[in-house]
Design an enzyme around this catalytic site. Structure first.
Site, mmCIF file in Angstrom:
data_model
loop_
_atom_site.group_PDB
_atom_site.id
_atom_site.type_symbol
_atom_site.label_atom_id
_atom_site.label_comp_id
_atom_site.label_asym_id
_atom_site.label_seq_id
_atom_site.Cartn_x
_atom_site.Cartn_y
_atom_site.Cartn_z
ATOM 1 N N ASP A 64 0.482 4.536 0.678
ATOM 2 C CA ASP A 64 -0.552 5.501 0.985
ATOM 3 C C ASP A 64 -1.660 4.681 1.663
ATOM 4 O O ASP A 64 -1.766 3.493 1.417
ATOM 5 C CB ASP A 64 -1.059 6.104 -0.333
ATOM 6 N N ASP A 70 -2.544 5.362 -5.131
ATOM 7 C CA ASP A 70 -3.566 5.117 -6.143
ATOM 8 C C ASP A 70 -3.540 6.166 -7.256
ATOM 9 O O ASP A 70 -4.373 6.161 -8.142
ATOM 10 C CB ASP A 70 -4.960 5.036 -5.517
ATOM 11 N N ASP A 119 -1.438 11.806 -5.224
ATOM 12 C CA ASP A 119 -0.101 11.474 -4.719
ATOM 13 C C ASP A 119 0.955 11.419 -5.821
ATOM 14 O O ASP A 119 2.012 10.836 -5.649
ATOM 15 C CB ASP A 119 -0.090 10.199 -3.861
#
Ligand code: ADP
Ligand code: MG
Length: 627
Positions: A330, A523, A527
């Site tokens: 990400d 993190d 997500d």
């Protein structure tokens, strides 16, 4: 040593002494066979009684083929063999085999306790006591007795016992036990403190925010201790292997005992000879070394990684890490610092201050890094404007009613979704557009910095066998391209919604090569679905973030990207040890089995080989814990 093991040790010593006595007596005195049997039966039952009992119990439960059963059959057989015509008695052997088997079991238990203990000790995060203020006095109690809302006092040099918020005092905390990295963090009033950290300088008074069982230290320990539940393929292979292997060996032993004497046509002394070989064969067939050492290696590997601030939730993930082929990142907060700064404010119609005012209000409750930067850019955010109907759209932005007017703050996707035409900006960075009651009122440019160690960490991944790195982001393509170039990532996909990220990961999984795994590194903020979809979901910077700890398979406590390569190396080492143990123990077993079949190895040798291999394999396994 635990009580159970102490008892076992006493039994072993007593039985060894009695065995020696029995051996001498049977040499000197001219005893009858049954007298001799009685003599040896004493040390045999002392040391092997428990094993016999357990084997008998399992026999009734229909579970035949474990090591207790094998050892019982083999030694009982050895005790009986002397009564066959023309055979020599094997009483001392029988006792010795049982004795040595117990020595092995004792060692195994101790090794397991030791590594469990050393993991807890190495991690050194379990606080023993808490100083709690009650009725105007400070009492020292066990952390589990402290309730949420109570005030605790942490003196310099002490471990923070429970998670809390500092009421008074300032100090620096060492997070080494949680992150593996000794970086003191400055802490003052209003800051959150996490259990497991060590208070370095000042006295702190803090209000407890979580019960002990839910505090960071307990959660981490629980996670590491439970990790052995998620079995790796090599571990389940061992269990399956033992299931097939043991019956085969028992079958072979039966064949070995009966077939050659049958073929040779005369049953007398020949049968005793072959029966002895078959019993030896049974002893060798014990799969103890594998059954014990492989899980121990994984346990050690997980513990060793935890010390470095890498929490692995099961040995299956350790295995996936060792075979990592693709790593998907990400962008925000993972490859970049995730700390945005407003670099330009370009209003239309309204003025700069008003634009920032609107944006900061809408973002009042968002935890997104972009939101944090907008709030910081407008410090007087807490005025008496009303903010209602807040709706955060992941990957796009936030909508809300400010003083009754609808304000949307987000990227171009959001503007398109609400049908507002927006202006592009020549400035580099993430553009946050703002609309007021459906009218475009300008944009704010925020930008983030790439993490200092990102480029190096990506290089280290390549050096450790990762063949492809991909970045996924909801941000604009030009920002994505700039970051990708700066950190040296192979591919990127931009302007993705959280759902698109899952689809991309699925595509990448479908396209990866056989036997290689795919990791997604994020993190943990918005997500979680991707973390779950990847072979290994890795959350970074999880210190203090429960969401990340929950969602991921592997948790990096700090946000150092270099920990990824460290994790791969630890995983490889653990898998290597497991492989060495497998090859070594199966190799020795096959060799001794062959020797036994040809009458070249006796029972003594069989049990020595069995226990010896086990001890070596277990010792090898404990290497996994060392870093
Ligand atoms: P990434 O994939 O880089 O982690 P996200 O999916 O979290 O990014 O967000 C993608 C984009 O959506 C951001 O770059 C930003 O433009 C926009 N965005 C998301 N949340 C917000 C927010 N709270 N306020 C403004 N913009 C946001
Ligand atoms: Mg994100």
């Amino acid at each position: 040593m635990e009580k159970e093991n102490k008892e076992r040790l006493v039994k072993i010593i007593v039985s060894a002494a009695l065995l020696a006595v029995a051996a001498v007596v049977s040499k000197i005195a001219n005893l009858k066979m049954w007298q001799e049997l009685l003599l040896f039966l004493v040390p045999y039952l002392i040391v092997g009684g428990e094993t016999l009992k357990e084997a008998a119990e399992k026999l009734f439960e229909g579970e035949l083929l474990d090591e207790d059963f094998l050892m019982s059959i083999a030694t009982l057989g050895a005790l009986c063999i002397g009564f066959l015509p023309g055979a020599e008695s094997q009483f001392p052997e029988a006792v010795f085999v049982m004795l040595f088997f117990q020595v092995g079991e004792l060692f195994e238990d101790m090794a397991e306790d030791r590594s469990r203990e050393s993991i807890t000790k190495l991690m050194d995060i379990r606080p023993d006591t808490a100083n709690v203020e009650r009725n105007g006095r400070t009492e020292t109690v066990s952390p589990s007795e402290v309730a949420v809302g109570e005030t605790i006092v942490i003196k310099p040099g002490e471990k923070v016992p429970l998670d809390g918020i500092v009421l008074e005092g300032s100090s620096s905390l060492d997070t080494v036990a949680l992150t593996g990295e000794s970086v003191p963090r400055g802490i003052t009033e209003g800051d959150t403190i996490l259990s497991g950290c060590v208070n370095l300088s000042g006295v702190l008074r803090a209000k407890v925010t979580k019960p002990f069982a839910e505090s960071t230290a307990s959660k981490i320990l629980e996670l590491v201790e439970n990790a052995s539940g998620n079995k790796s393929r090599s571990e389940s292979f061992i269990t399956r292997f033992a299931k097939v292997y043991t019956p085969i060996v028992v079958g072979l032993a039966v064949v070995l005992a009966f077939l050659p004497p049958l073929l040779s046509g005369y049953f007398g002394s020949e049968f005793a000879k072959w029966l002895y070989r078959a019993l030896t064969f049974l002893i060798v067939s014990c799969p103890c070394a594998l059954v014990i050492s492989i899980p121990l290696a994984f346990f050690g590997g997980i513990g060793g990684a935890a010390r470095k601030g890498i929490l692995v939730k099961g040995s299956n993930y350790l295995e996936a890490l060792a075979n990592l082929g693709t790593v998907v990142f990400d962008k925000t907060g993972t490859l970049t610092e995730g700390v945005f700064e407003v670099t330009a404010v370009h209003p239309e119609i309204i003025d700069q201050k008003e634009l920032l005012h609107m944006a900061a209000h809408v973002e009042r409750y968002s935890t997104h890094p972009v939101a944090v930067s907008l709030r910081q850019a407008y410090p007087d955010e807490a005025d008496n404007c009303t903010v209602e109907d807040i709706e955060e759209v992941a990957g796009q932005g936030v909508k809300a009613k400010v003083n009754g007017k609808t304000v949307c703050v987000g990227n171009s996707k959001m503007m398109e979704a609400i049908g507002v035409s927006w202006k592009d900006c020549e400035k580099k960075g993430t553009i946050v557009h703002v609309s007021l009651d459906g009218e475009y009122v300008g944009h704010i440019v925020v930008s983030d910095r790439v993490k200092a160690d990102a480029a190096e960490a990506l290089k280290a991944l390549k050096e450790n066998g990762v063949s492809k790195t991909v970045m996924l982001t909801g941000d604009k393509a030009d920002v994505a391209a700039a970051v990708a170039a700066e950190v040296g990532i192979d591919e990127f996909r931009a302007e993705l919604l959280p759902g698109d990220k899952v689809a991309e990961v699925e595509k990448l999984i479908a396209g990866k090569s056989e036997g290689r795994s795919l990791a997604f590194v994020g993190d943990g903020i918005n997500d979680a679905p991707v973390l779950a979809r990847a072979d290994v979901g890795i959350a970074m910077g999880a210190l203090g973030s429960d969401a990340a700890i929950e969602a991921a398979d592997v948790v990096l406590m700090d946000d150092k990207l270099s920990k990824l390569a460290t994790g791969i190396r630890s995983a490889r080492k653990t898998l290597g040890i497991a492989k060495q143990n497998t090859v070594f123990s199966i190799g020795v077993k096959v060799l001794v089995l062959l020797l036994a079949m040809f009458g070249l190895a006796g029972m003594w040798m069989a049990v020595l080989a069995d226990v010896g291999v086990m001890v070596l394999a277990v010792l090898n396994s404990t290497r996994a814990l060392k870093t």
